[in-house]
Every structure is written in C-alpha cells, then in structure tokens.
Design a protein around this motif. Structure first.
Motif: not given
Length: 102
Positions: A37-54
């Motif tokens: 689904g939709t992955i949302t990034f904000n100003n909380a900081g850099p993100t670790a790798a998040t699954s987008l397609v499995t």
C-alpha cells in the motif's frame, strides 16, 4: 532447484522537510507480488527499509507496463506551508530489490 521470492523495500536517507509529505506506492500486476500500500514519509527522520512489495515470483518480469511487474510511483507535496523554511534539502529515496531463497 530452490524456490525464491523477491521483495522491494524503500527508505530515505534524511528526514523529509517539515511541512511536506512524501508518499510512495507500488501498483502490482496480478501474480507479480503483494503491495504494502502507500508508504508515507514525514519529518520524523530517515526511515529504515520498509517493505513496499513482497512475494515477487520468478516470472514477474515487469517487461509490459500494467501487465507484469510493479509500477513504482511517488507524490510529494506541501502539507503545511507555515512550517516551511528557506533552504534546500536533498532527500534520497532508495528502492532495494532483495531475494529470499527457500
């Protein structure tokens, strides 16, 4: 012969600027894996790798748009103009394809 599934993860290297939003989405053709689904990034900081397609199978080539593989898209917008500051922020979005052999 061993079976394998592939996965796509997404991550950013720095925080998204305050007052902005970045979303990424994978549109997956039938049988070519499962979208998170939709992955949302904000100003909380850099993100670790998040699954987008499995669970991308071996036959998902992505050679024909909308028929096989996954279309990767993104949207970036100002969500709160009062939080914007002068300057430049470069955000690198990294997509990584991995393989799980079982």
């Amino acid at each position: 012969m061993r079976a394998s599934d592939r996965n796509i993860t997404v991550e950013t290297d720095v925080a998204i600027p305050a007052g902005t939003t970045l979303t990424v989405l994978a549109t997956v053709a039938g049988g070519a894996g499962t979208s998170a689904g939709t992955i949302t990034f904000n100003n909380a900081g850099p993100t670790a790798a998040t699954s987008l397609v499995t669970a991308i199978g071996s036959v998902a080539t992505g050679r024909t748009a909308g028929v096989s593989g996954a279309g990767l898209g993104y949207a970036f917008w100002v969500s709160n103009s009062a939080l914007l500051v002068t300057g430049t922020t470069v955000v690198t979005v990294t997509y990584t394809l991995t393989e799980d052999i079982f």
